[in-house]
Design an enzyme around this catalytic site. Structure first.
Site, PDB file in Angstrom:
ATOM      1  N   ASP A 190      36.049  45.862  41.353  1.00  0.00           N
ATOM      2  CA  ASP A 190      35.597  47.143  41.922  1.00  0.00           C
ATOM      3  C   ASP A 190      34.701  47.875  40.921  1.00  0.00           C
ATOM      4  OD1 ASP A 190      37.171  46.585  44.144  1.00  0.00           O
ATOM      5  OD2 ASP A 190      38.913  47.578  43.275  1.00  0.00           O
ATOM      6  N   ARG A 203      42.847  47.683  30.436  1.00  0.00           N
ATOM      7  CA  ARG A 203      43.861  48.718  30.685  1.00  0.00           C
ATOM      8  C   ARG A 203      44.623  48.400  31.969  1.00  0.00           C
ATOM      9  NH1 ARG A 203      39.655  52.817  28.425  1.00  0.00           N
ATOM     10  NH2 ARG A 203      38.481  52.461  30.327  1.00  0.00           N
ATOM     11  N   GLY A 235      34.244  36.583  36.417  1.00  0.00           N
ATOM     12  CA  GLY A 235      35.364  36.870  35.513  1.00  0.00           C
ATOM     13  C   GLY A 235      35.054  36.456  34.089  1.00  0.00           C
ATOM     14  N   ARG A 285      33.631  34.092  32.925  1.00  0.00           N
ATOM     15  CA  ARG A 285      32.332  33.428  32.725  1.00  0.00           C
ATOM     16  C   ARG A 285      31.159  34.385  32.965  1.00  0.00           C
ATOM     17  NH1 ARG A 285      30.599  29.445  35.455  1.00  0.00           N
ATOM     18  NH2 ARG A 285      31.845  29.665  37.346  1.00  0.00           N
ATOM     19  N   ASP A 312      48.756  52.144  44.923  1.00  0.00           N
ATOM     20  CA  ASP A 312      49.145  50.853  44.352  1.00  0.00           C
ATOM     21  C   ASP A 312      50.562  50.937  43.792  1.00  0.00           C
ATOM     22  OD1 ASP A 312      46.658  49.935  45.010  1.00  0.00           O
ATOM     23  OD2 ASP A 312      45.889  49.887  42.951  1.00  0.00           O
ATOM     24  N   GLY A 340      42.995  51.075  45.997  1.00  0.00           N
ATOM     25  CA  GLY A 340      42.185  50.844  47.199  1.00  0.00           C
ATOM     26  C   GLY A 340      40.778  50.505  46.727  1.00  0.00           C
ATOM     27  N   LYS A 341      40.234  49.411  47.255  1.00  0.00           N
ATOM     28  CA  LYS A 341      38.932  48.961  46.725  1.00  0.00           C
ATOM     29  C   LYS A 341      37.869  50.042  46.873  1.00  0.00           C
ATOM     30  CE  LYS A 341      40.034  44.161  47.615  1.00  0.00           C
ATOM     31  NZ  LYS A 341      40.600  43.912  46.295  1.00  0.00           N
ATOM     32  N   GLY A 342      37.881  50.755  48.015  1.00  0.00           N
ATOM     33  CA  GLY A 342      36.867  51.792  48.214  1.00  0.00           C
ATOM     34  C   GLY A 342      37.022  52.916  47.203  1.00  0.00           C
TER      35      GLY A 342
END
Ligand code: RIB
Length: 323
Positions: free
Chosen positions: A262, A295, A231, A233, A22, A48-50
């Site tokens: 994630d 964070r 989020g 909510r 990132d 990376g989402k994974g």
């Protein structure tokens, strides 16, 4: 929620998905088309989402293995080191010379909202054979978690392997494709956020009245359960066998929402793998997602199981059931 103690066996989670470096800049506001804005310090951080989900699952008490691809380059090495430091098993992550490691360009605004562009690089070279050659990892996993930053044929192979070898399959439909193939709805749990659910169903979950319809739509398409990440909510659980639970949000000071989804999906997987009912796992996941927002960064922001326990004890919410 029963909290694990050090003697409890760790549940096995397998994550099939992306690894990115990132490249992050914070700015007061997102630039408009054609506009240049000055930002703050530039940061590189593992993402990376994974990989984010693998790290989160490990910090939240799972024994986590990952299948993915990086480039044979400096970013790839850093991403593998980051996973290794968290105790994630990386024997399923290969380094290729045919593409560079995936990168994500991330802008974070003053409110902690982000916008992300991913150059998939090596992630695009993860093949169905990479899946079929590691059926041992599927065999051993109580829960398999997949997202959509890898090629669709590979996602299909992973869902097939998970259905054959594993107890529970969680699909995080992120990023949501323009048209989600029908067979990808045939999963135990789908975990979209409101925007992803909108891309899939055409309805935006913006208020209580609409949320349930969106979740029911996902179930009508084949999912056994839909857990919507809403989020600020909280979240919503709806299952094909008629369970319905609304999880209120946890109050936290938001710095950066990157990776919160994630963390949520990973925590849900850990909860389910430990045998928690889905509403209880969603409560744990909502707390984990909230803490991640406090964070900067994705993997760097993933909470530990103790941090989640403290937040849940500070802001008690019942057991995550109810209407
Ligand atoms: O979900 C956040 C992640 O999306 C980032 O870490 C980025 O790499 C993209 O995959």
């Amino acid at each position: 929620m029963e909290w694990p103690n050090a003697m409890d066996p760790k549940p096995n989670i397998l994550v099939v998905g992306s690894l990115n470096m990132d490249l992050v800049v914070r700015a007061a506001a997102m630039p408009k088309p054609g506009q240049t804005v000055l930002g703050e310090r530039f940061v590189t951080a593992p993402g990376g989402k994974g990989a984010n989900q693998a790290v989160a699952a490990a910090r939240l008490g799972g024994h986590c293995a990952m299948i993915g691809r990086v480039g044979d380059d400096a970013f790839g090495l850093q991403l593998l080191d980051a996973l290794g430091e968290e105790g994630v098993e990386c024997t399923g992550v290969a380094a290729t010379r045919e593409a560079a490691t995936g990168v994500a360009l991330i802008l974070v605004d003053r409110c902690g909202e982000n916008s992300i562009v991913v150059a998939p690089g090596a992630n695009a070279l993860l093949t169905p054979d990479d899946i079929y050659s590691r059926c041992d990892l599927f065999d051993r996993a109580q829960v398999v978690v997949i997202q959509l930053e890898i090629p669709l044929p590979t996602v299909r192979a992973a869902t097939t392997a998970a259905r054959r070898h594993t107890r529970t399959l969680v699909l995080d439909p992120a990023p949501a494709p323009a048209a989600m193939p029908a067979e990808l709805f045939q999963v135990d749990v789908l975990t979209p956020n409101a925007r992803e659910a909108e891309s899939i169903t055409g309805q935006l979950a913006i208020e209580e009245r609409v949320d349930k319809n969106v979740a029911l739509d996902l179930i009508a398409r084949g999912a056994q359960a839909a857990v919507l990440k809403l989020g600020p909510r909280g979240s919503l659980v709806v299952t094909a066998d008629g369970q319905f639970a609304r999880i209120p949000p946890y109050n936290v000071a938001v710095v950066d929402t990157t990776g919160a989804g994630d963390a949520f999906t990973a925590a849900l997987a850990v909860g389910v793998a430990r045998g928690s009912p889905l509403p209880e796992a969603a409560l744990f996941a909502t707390a984990a997602g909230a803490l991640t927002c406090t964070r900067l960064g994705a993997q760097t922001a993933m909470p530990t199981v103790d941090e989640v326990r403290i937040l849940m004890e500070d802001q008690p919410r019942g057991k995550g059931g109810g209407q």
